[in-house]
Design a protein around this motif. Structure first.
Motif, PDB file in Angstrom:
ATOM      1  N   GLY A  11      28.706 173.738 -25.689  1.00 47.38           N
ATOM      2  CA  GLY A  11      28.322 173.544 -24.437  1.00 47.38           C
ATOM      3  C   GLY A  11      29.143 172.633 -23.730  1.00 47.38           C
ATOM      4  O   GLY A  11      29.427 171.521 -24.290  1.00 47.38           O
ATOM      5  N   CYS A  12      29.063 172.504 -22.492  1.00 50.71           N
ATOM      6  CA  CYS A  12      29.891 171.405 -21.724  1.00 50.71           C
ATOM      7  C   CYS A  12      28.803 170.423 -20.681  1.00 50.71           C
ATOM      8  O   CYS A  12      29.502 169.825 -20.120  1.00 50.71           O
ATOM      9  N   ASP A  13      27.754 170.468 -21.074  1.00 53.56           N
ATOM     10  CA  ASP A  13      26.893 169.423 -20.349  1.00 53.56           C
ATOM     11  C   ASP A  13      26.943 167.876 -21.154  1.00 53.56           C
ATOM     12  O   ASP A  13      26.184 167.588 -22.110  1.00 53.56           O
TER      13      ASP A  13
END
Ligand SMILES: CC(C)(COP(=O)(O)OP(=O)(O)OC[C@H]1O[C@@H](n2cnc3c(N)ncnc32)[C@H](O)[C@@H]1OP(=O)(O)O)[C@@H](O)C(=O)NCCC(=O)NCCS
Length: 149
Positions: A11-13
Motif C-alpha cells: 500500500g501507499c500510505d
C-alpha cells in the motif's frame, strides 16, 4: 540487521518525508527536486502495486509496479536505502512482487546499465534484450524532455 526483522507492507500510505528521503538517498533527483516533489506521492497513488520494507519503523526499501494483472507487469522502481543495501531487502521486495504477479505473462523493467544491477535482475530470470539471440526482441523507449542517442 537481521533480514527476518524486515517488515513488508503493501500500500501507499507512506509519510511523504520518508518517501522523499528514500528516493533522495539513491540519488533519484528526478523525483525529489523541489518542483517535482508533489508528483512522487501522486505516482505512488496511481501505481497498481506498492510494497515497502520497514526496519524498526524506518522506511528502508520500496518497490512499485504497474500491471493489468493479466498480460503485463512493469516494475517502475525498486530501491533500498544505501546503508541497508546488500542485505537481502531488494531480494525480498522483488520476490514479493514476482510472487504476486507470477501469473502475468510479461515482466518488464528499464534500468541503468550497471553490472551489479544487471546481476541482481538476472538472478530472478530477467534477461537483457541485447543478450537474446534465439528469441530476439526489440524494446523501444521515449523519455519526456530527453533526446536519446
Ligand atoms: C539494486 C538494489 C535494489 C538491490 O537491493 P539490495 O537490497 O541491495 O539487494 P540484495 O541485498 O537483495 O541483493 C544483493 C545483490 O543486488 C545487486 N546489487 C546491485 N546494486 C547493489 C548495491 N548497491 N549494493 C548491494 N547489492 C547490489 C548485486 O547483484 C548483489 O548481489 P552480490 O552481493 O552477489 O553482488 C539496491 O542496491 C538499490 O536500491 N540500488 C540503488 C537503486 C537502483 O539502482 N535500483 C535498481 C534500478 S530500478
Amino acid at each position: 540487521m537481521d533480514a527476518s526483522q524486515i517488515e513488508l507492507r503493501v500500500g501507499c500510505d507512506i509519510p511523504v518525508g520518508d518517501l522523499i528521503g528514500l528516493y533522495d538517498s539513491v540519488g533519484w533527483k528526478a523525483y525529489t527536486v523541489s518542483e517535482r516533489r508533489p508528483d512522487l506521492p501522486r505516482a505512488l497513488r496511481n501505481s497498481t502495486y506498492v510494497v515497502t520494507a520497514w526496519y524498526e519503523d524506518r522506511l528502508v526499501g520500496l518497490a512499485r509496479a504497474l500491471s493489468d494483472d493479466v498480460s503485463v507487469f512493469y516494475l517502475q522502481d525498486l530501491l533500498v536505502l544505501p546503508g541497508y543495501q546488500g542485505q537481502g531487502i531488494g531480494t525480498q521486495l522483488m520476490r514479493h512482487c514476482l510472487e504476486r504477479y507470477e501469473h502475468v505473462r510479461l515482466h518488464i523493467l528499464l534500468t541503468e546499465d550497471d553490472e551489479r544491477v544487471r546481476r541482481f535482475y538476472e538472478s530472478f530470470g530477467f534477461r537483457n534484450i541485447n543478450d537474446l539471440s534465439e528469441s530476439p526482441l526489440s524494446a523501444f523507449v521515449r523519455v519526456h524532455g530527453v533526446e536519446l542517442s
